[in-house]
Design an enzyme around this catalytic site. Structure first.
Site, PDB file in Angstrom:
ATOM      1  N   HIS A 122       0.852  -0.953  -0.285  1.00 39.46           N
ATOM      2  CA  HIS A 122       0.044   0.178   0.671  1.00 39.46           C
ATOM      3  C   HIS A 122       0.643   1.003  -0.207  1.00 39.46           C
ATOM      4  CE1 HIS A 122      -2.647   2.670   1.777  1.00 39.46           C
ATOM      5  NE2 HIS A 122      -3.225   1.787   1.813  1.00 39.46           N
ATOM      6  N   LYS A 225     -10.425  -0.883  10.559  1.00 41.77           N
ATOM      7  CA  LYS A 225     -10.532  -1.925   9.690  1.00 41.77           C
ATOM      8  C   LYS A 225     -11.110  -2.929  10.559  1.00 41.77           C
ATOM      9  CE  LYS A 225      -7.297  -0.276   5.813  1.00 41.77           C
ATOM     10  NZ  LYS A 225      -8.330  -0.116   5.151  1.00 41.77           N
ATOM     11  N   CYS A 363      -4.854   2.747  -3.377  1.00 41.32           N
ATOM     12  CA  CYS A 363      -3.633   3.256  -3.052  1.00 41.32           C
ATOM     13  C   CYS A 363      -2.245   1.626  -2.967  1.00 41.32           C
ATOM     14  CB  CYS A 363      -4.259   2.891  -1.465  1.00 41.32           C
ATOM     15  SG  CYS A 363      -4.827   4.748  -1.097  1.00 41.32           S
TER      16      CYS A 363
HETATM   17  N1  PLP Z   1      -1.765  -0.968   4.605  1.00 43.40           N
HETATM   18  C1  PLP Z   1      -2.588  -1.691   4.240  1.00 43.40           C
HETATM   19  C2  PLP Z   1      -2.174  -2.706   3.913  1.00 43.40           C
HETATM   20  C3  PLP Z   1      -4.096  -1.360   3.733  1.00 43.40           C
HETATM   21  O1  PLP Z   1      -4.644  -1.433   3.193  1.00 43.40           O
HETATM   22  C4  PLP Z   1      -4.612  -0.101   4.281  1.00 43.40           C
HETATM   23  C5  PLP Z   1      -5.682   1.318   3.752  1.00 43.40           C
HETATM   24  O2  PLP Z   1      -6.353   0.283   3.305  1.00 43.40           O
HETATM   25  C6  PLP Z   1      -3.284   1.017   4.882  1.00 43.40           C
HETATM   26  C7  PLP Z   1      -2.095   0.451   4.889  1.00 43.40           C
HETATM   27  C8  PLP Z   1      -3.665   2.168   6.022  1.00 43.40           C
HETATM   28  O3  PLP Z   1      -4.496   2.465   6.400  1.00 43.40           O
HETATM   29  P1  PLP Z   1      -4.974   4.102   7.351  1.00 43.40           P
HETATM   30  O4  PLP Z   1      -5.057   4.633   5.901  1.00 43.40           O
HETATM   31  O5  PLP Z   1      -6.071   3.185   8.023  1.00 43.40           O
HETATM   32  O6  PLP Z   1      -3.923   3.882   8.132  1.00 43.40           O
END
Ligand code: PLP
Length: 404
Positions: A122, A225, A363
């Site tokens: 991500h 999540k 993302c």
């Molecule tokens: N890492 C992964 C694998 C994700 O799926 C996400 C969010 O979709 C994130 C990091 C980022 O999470 P957050 O936006 O809650 O900080």
């Protein structure tokens, strides 16, 4: 016991209709819906427990402090961390990775040093390292993936050099659903004396995570999540590492004493929690973790595996279906494209049928480039989804396909 009817009643939003159709919420990878008891915990917090924590001598402040510290213990037990000092409250996964990227590279990295990430990260596990790359002259080494969407473990082993200072990879891919072989990843890194950070954003809602069994050095996830509110998350770090890292932000809470000549930082975990923390969010996060624990993470995994199997089988039967990510160990995320229907068109038309899926690059633009596509449609499941909802998704896709 896993009783889907009872579980669905815990989530009032699932009763909503969208354009007159029952909501079919399949965007759980982006965020999950909240059970009543989590929302009630927030309400109860503000109605009965609200006072700034840690510094107050009065009753409410002490009660709020106790609730916040109890929440830390709940997170500790959820991850099976050795000590509650190893649990840092953050705003979420993104902030937790930024914290480590900033503090770790400040203390342990110099120009020319390397961080290993993977091709399926991500953006929140890429960009913080790139910011440090620009500041400190470090660089990223990227583990490639196979056609099935698994990490190339031989390439991983060959990426290590004298300059490797950290491995930072996702536990579960938010696009491909791949559950990475984290035990092996950690063992290989530790053989070479390199610590590992795992991004658990897509893992903790679906599979059991035991940070001591994994022997992982840093583990991060977002509350929203896993049925908790937005704006709260966890950074787990082994105490010996957290002790050595400098603070990420300065301010109240994170100090033991301040004068204009010298400031002494607070001990763990407060050293990394500058400013008033989200003490209502932390208690709501604990409520969500207890909710998951009561149902049983293994029961949730088994139920969701069955949803994944069923959805994959039904999706594959659709003409022109391309599924991205067919790893042997997969979590309940399915990314797909149908014929040459644009992912936005598919998402928008499914929305008119009450079906919420995510479209776009999720993302993970480098991964999209690797797959040679601009984006996908992504259906991601949670413990409250049903096979009937999957049937509705399949009918919806068929309808859209016929329109094109
Ligand atoms: N890492 C992964 C694998 C994700 O799926 C996400 C969010 O979709 C994130 C990091 C980022 O999470 P957050 O936006 O809650 O900080």
């Amino acid at each position: 016991m896993f009783d889907i009817d009872t579980i669905r009643k815990d989530f009032p939003i699932l009763e909503e209709t969208i354009y007159g159709k029952p909501l079919v919420y399949l965007d759980n990878g982006a965020t999950t819906q909240k059970p009543k008891r989590v929302v009630e915990k927030i309400e109860q917090g503000y109605y009965t427990l609200n006072a700034n924590i840690h510094r107050g001598v009065h009753y409410l402040s002490q009660k709020a402090t106790e609730a916040h510290e109890e929440a830390r213990k709940t997170a500790q037990s959820f991850l099976n961390a050795k000590s509650s000092n190893e649990i840092i409250f953050t705003r979420g996964t993104t902030e937790a990775i930024n914290l480590i990227a900033s503090s770790f590279s400040e203390e342990f990295m110099e120009a020319g040093d390397e961080v290993i990430v993977s091709a399926m990260e991500h953006h929140s596990n890429i960009v913080p390292w790139q910011i440090q790359a620009a500041r400190k002259g470090i660089s990223l080494k990227v583990i490639p993936i196979t056609e099935k969407g698994e990490l190339c473990m031989d390439s991983y082993k060959s990426l290590f050099s004298e300059k490797t200072k950290l491995v930072s990879v996702t536990h579960v891919s938010n696009v491909l659903g791949t559950v990475n072989p984290v035990t092996e990843i950690i063992e290989e890194a530790h053989k070479r004396g390199v610590p590992v950070l795992l991004d658990g954003a897509q893992a903790v809602p679906h599979i059991k995570v035991d940070v001591q069994a994994l022997d992982v050095d840093f583990y991060v996830f977002s509350g929203h999540k896993i049925y908790a509110p937005t704006g709260i998350g966890i950074l787990y770090g082994k105490e010996e590492w957290l002790e050595k890292l400098p603070p990420y932000q300065g301010g109240g809470e994170m100090i033991a004493s301040v004068s204009f000549e010298k400031t002494v930082f607070n001990e763990l975990p407060f050293k990394f929690e500058a400013g008033t923390p989200d003490y209502i969010g932390s208690t709501a996060l604990a409520e969500a973790l207890n909710y998951v624990t009561n149902i049983g993470i293994d029961n949730i995994s088994a139920y969701e595996d069955e949803l994944l199997r069923y959805a994959t089988e039904r999706l594959k039967a659709i003409e022109g279906m391309r599924i991205f990510g067919e790893a042997k160990h997969k979590s309940c995320v399915i990314s797909f494209l149908v014929g040459n229907i644009h992912h936005y068109d598919m998402g928008m038309l499914l929305d008119r049928l009450g079906i919420a899926v995510r479209t776009g690059h999720h993302c993970a633009e480098p991964l999209m480039r690797e797959l040679g596509i601009e984006g996908t449609v992504r259906a991601s499941f949670a413990l409250y989804n049903t096979k009937k909802e999957i049937d509705t998704l399949i009918e919806g896709i068929e309808r859209v396909r016929k329109m094109f």
